[in-house]
Design a protein around this motif. Sequence first.
Motif, PDB file in Angstrom:
ATOM      1  N   HIS A  84       1.208  -1.358   0.134  1.00  0.00           N
ATOM      2  CA  HIS A  84      -0.128   0.319   0.289  1.00  0.00           C
ATOM      3  C   HIS A  84       1.040   1.202  -0.271  1.00  0.00           C
ATOM      4  O   HIS A  84       0.565   2.628  -0.810  1.00  0.00           O
ATOM      5  N   THR A  87       2.061   1.908  -3.851  1.00  0.00           N
ATOM      6  CA  THR A  87       0.811   2.084  -4.769  1.00  0.00           C
ATOM      7  C   THR A  87       1.016   3.028  -5.058  1.00  0.00           C
ATOM      8  O   THR A  87       0.480   4.293  -5.608  1.00  0.00           O
ATOM      9  N   PRO A  92       1.773   4.607 -12.331  1.00  0.00           N
ATOM     10  CA  PRO A  92       1.178   3.451 -13.371  1.00  0.00           C
ATOM     11  C   PRO A  92       1.542   3.791 -14.549  1.00  0.00           C
ATOM     12  O   PRO A  92       1.477   2.820 -15.203  1.00  0.00           O
ATOM     13  N   PRO A 105      -3.263  -3.390  -4.368  1.00  0.00           N
ATOM     14  CA  PRO A 105      -3.006  -2.228  -3.510  1.00  0.00           C
ATOM     15  C   PRO A 105      -3.082  -1.861  -2.499  1.00  0.00           C
ATOM     16  O   PRO A 105      -2.399  -0.656  -1.718  1.00  0.00           O
TER      17      PRO A 105
END
Length: 124
Positions: A84, A87, A92, A105
């Motif tokens: 977590h 991410t 991305p 995530p």
Amino acid sequence: MTEHAAQWTASTLADIRVGGWMCGAHWTFFFVHCDILVTAYACTACSMQTMGHLIVERTERVPDRAADVPVAFGDFDLFGYPIHELTEVLDPSDRKLLLSADVNPQSTHYLSAVRLDACESDRP
């Protein structure tokens, strides 16, 4: 880099294991360093048969702690922070780094594997 150069560089960390069969690969080798398994290969689309793919995996399938060995991507350790947290800082749109589709995530576990691609062949 070429297969020879990649093997020489990796041999400073661990014993190289060459061979094995991988569909669509010109060459492949792997090595284990502490709790990290690294597989390097050149697929048929890699220009001049230079290394285009690197798979970095933890030997622990669902790790609940940071890896013993840092695996850096940019400014952070991919196996040193819970999923977590990673991410939140990963871009991305950066398709050089591929996380497996089953990565949650929100998970407080740590990544078990990442894939780094320089070859354009596998990108969506």
